[in-house]
Design an enzyme around this catalytic site. Sequence first.
Site, mmCIF file in Angstrom:
data_model
loop_
_atom_site.group_PDB
_atom_site.id
_atom_site.type_symbol
_atom_site.label_atom_id
_atom_site.label_comp_id
_atom_site.label_asym_id
_atom_site.label_seq_id
_atom_site.Cartn_x
_atom_site.Cartn_y
_atom_site.Cartn_z
ATOM 1 N N ARG A 106 -3.577 -9.031 -13.934
ATOM 2 C CA ARG A 106 -4.956 -9.274 -13.504
ATOM 3 C C ARG A 106 -5.593 -10.437 -14.269
ATOM 4 O O ARG A 106 -6.408 -11.172 -13.710
ATOM 5 C CB ARG A 106 -5.789 -8.007 -13.682
ATOM 6 C CG ARG A 106 -5.479 -6.999 -12.599
ATOM 7 C CD ARG A 106 -6.268 -5.745 -12.747
ATOM 8 N NE ARG A 106 -6.301 -5.016 -11.481
ATOM 9 C CZ ARG A 106 -6.794 -3.794 -11.342
ATOM 10 N NH1 ARG A 106 -7.310 -3.171 -12.366
ATOM 11 N NH2 ARG A 106 -6.786 -3.218 -10.164
ATOM 12 N N LYS B 81 -1.163 12.169 -0.676
ATOM 13 C CA LYS B 81 -1.989 13.027 0.177
ATOM 14 C C LYS B 81 -2.491 12.369 1.451
ATOM 15 O O LYS B 81 -2.873 11.202 1.447
ATOM 16 C CB LYS B 81 -3.198 13.489 -0.623
ATOM 17 C CG LYS B 81 -2.827 14.409 -1.756
ATOM 18 C CD LYS B 81 -4.073 14.932 -2.407
ATOM 19 C CE LYS B 81 -3.736 16.042 -3.371
ATOM 20 N NZ LYS B 81 -4.892 16.379 -4.204
ATOM 21 N N GLY C 229 -2.406 0.805 -5.916
ATOM 22 C CA GLY C 229 -1.941 0.669 -7.292
ATOM 23 C C GLY C 229 -0.503 1.108 -7.490
ATOM 24 O O GLY C 229 0.287 0.402 -8.120
ATOM 25 N N GLY D 236 -8.152 0.390 -5.066
ATOM 26 C CA GLY D 236 -9.226 1.025 -4.296
ATOM 27 C C GLY D 236 -9.884 0.055 -3.332
ATOM 28 O O GLY D 236 -10.184 0.399 -2.185
HETATM 29 P P1 ADP Z 1 -1.136 4.013 -3.930
HETATM 30 O O1 ADP Z 1 -1.653 3.979 -5.354
HETATM 31 O O2 ADP Z 1 -0.064 3.002 -3.698
HETATM 32 O O3 ADP Z 1 -2.231 3.957 -2.919
HETATM 33 P P2 ADP Z 1 -1.066 6.887 -3.921
HETATM 34 O O4 ADP Z 1 -1.894 6.909 -5.156
HETATM 35 O O5 ADP Z 1 -1.676 7.323 -2.663
HETATM 36 O O6 ADP Z 1 -0.415 5.431 -3.730
HETATM 37 O O7 ADP Z 1 0.221 7.803 -4.130
HETATM 38 C C1 ADP Z 1 1.162 7.582 -5.121
HETATM 39 C C2 ADP Z 1 1.770 8.854 -5.600
HETATM 40 O O8 ADP Z 1 2.310 9.609 -4.527
HETATM 41 C C3 ADP Z 1 2.902 8.586 -6.549
HETATM 42 O O9 ADP Z 1 2.531 9.017 -7.838
HETATM 43 C C4 ADP Z 1 4.046 9.430 -5.986
HETATM 44 O O10 ADP Z 1 4.748 10.147 -6.980
HETATM 45 C C5 ADP Z 1 3.339 10.389 -5.067
HETATM 46 N N1 ADP Z 1 4.244 10.895 -4.024
HETATM 47 C C6 ADP Z 1 4.986 10.192 -3.155
HETATM 48 N N2 ADP Z 1 5.745 10.992 -2.395
HETATM 49 C C7 ADP Z 1 5.492 12.253 -2.793
HETATM 50 C C8 ADP Z 1 6.003 13.536 -2.399
HETATM 51 N N3 ADP Z 1 6.909 13.654 -1.433
HETATM 52 N N4 ADP Z 1 5.518 14.618 -3.040
HETATM 53 C C9 ADP Z 1 4.609 14.499 -4.019
HETATM 54 N N5 ADP Z 1 4.092 13.318 -4.435
HETATM 55 C C10 ADP Z 1 4.532 12.205 -3.835
HETATM 56 MG MG MG Z 2 -2.544 5.533 -6.591
#
Ligand code: ADP
Ligand code: MG
Length: 401
Positions: A40, A202, A358, A381
């Site tokens: 960053r 989620k 992230g 975000g």
């Molecule tokens: P980003 O930061 O890229 O938007 P998220 O914060 O929504 O992504 O999600 C990332 C998390 O989702 C990671 O820590 C990963 O471990 C978790 N994750 C991915 N697949 C699964 C799964 N099948 N069950 C539980 N957690 C999961």
């Molecule tokens: Mg995340």
Amino acid sequence: MAKRSLSSLGAEDLSGKRVLVRVDFNVPLDDEGSITDDTRIRAAIPTIEYLVNKGSRVVLCAHFGRPKGQVNEAMRLTPVAKRLSELLGKLVVKTESCYGDDPEKKVNEMNNGDVVLLENVRFVEGEEKNNSEFAKDLASFTDLYVNDAFGAAHRAHASTEGVTKFLKPCVAGFLMEKELKYLQGAVDEPKRPLAAIVGGSKVSSKIGVLESLIDKCDKILIGGGMIFTFYKARGLSVGKSLVEEDKLELANELEQKAKSKGVQLLLPSDVVLADDFSPNASAQVKTIDSITDGWMGLDIGPNSIKEFQNALSDCQTVIWNGPMGVFEFDKFAAGTNAIASTLAELSESGCCTIIGGGDSVAAVEKAGLASKMSHISTGGGASLELLEGKILPGVAALDDV
Ligand code: ADP
Ligand code: MG
């Protein structure tokens, strides 16, 4: 609406001017207080150097952590100032506070081309409250405003939104411009076919982005923990996998919506199951109609990887938000890594690949493929909110072209 860029200002507008530049220096630190990833900081260098070269007096403003309006010794910007000095090859003076006598004095002592970093702006309560008195304070010792903090643009704070009412002009820095060009460009006028890969843990955190992308994409590929909510909604057994019971109906609605819009919505056909949520868990691959009781899905399976690669092969734009599995555990990182490699290859053949979120960015970096992608967003975000079609207050507040 397009926003006025820093590139519209030349030396005649900038020389000798005290330019307040909001940057995103919210970098990760280790236990010793050393910066573990300076992406960053490096991302803001083009804007800072441009201003330095045009003879501006550059007054940087940034937040760090969540001090909640109080001075917190562990959240001072001292390590950031040091790293920035090294990267710029020139001394960056840091103030003790971001308002009052100290910044005013230090800013008044600046010569053209000097750089001052104001202390953590979130030490002041008025920052997150978007207090106009505090915004006025920031404007009292500066002349014009550049926002390069894309990662903070989804917040209407004094240093991202309030201050624009007291400074003129208010323009987008080069990083901000690049983020908007790619992220906004991908949803507003993409080269098609446009695919979105949405994963993460989620459904609930990605509802907005799924709903908005269904209106814009030709294909949506879903991975990560949220797939089990979709399967359960279809009546399949999902063992101990992550499920959001209150989102089953929503999952059905999203599938219906995609169908009625003619959008291809792809869910994995097989998954990697684990007997425990642990890096050393036993693993087995199963099709989604034969998920073993007592086991949980932590990654997409090998067939799904092939199907996803096929679906992506003709795409001209791909947006990726959310890992395909629990990539933090090597055993369950194959799906995420395969998607990262696929996108790296697609980029080479001219597809525009954009990574937001992230954890997705962390996964691509861990795979060593970040430099291959067309754009890696610095704002988790903020990029999500932009893809959701929300207006980012820090962007809206800038001057229109
Ligand atoms: P980003 O930061 O890229 O938007 P998220 O914060 O929504 O992504 O999600 C990332 C998390 O989702 C990671 O820590 C990963 O471990 C978790 N994750 C991915 N697949 C699964 C799964 N099948 N069950 C539980 N957690 C999961
Ligand atoms: Mg995340």
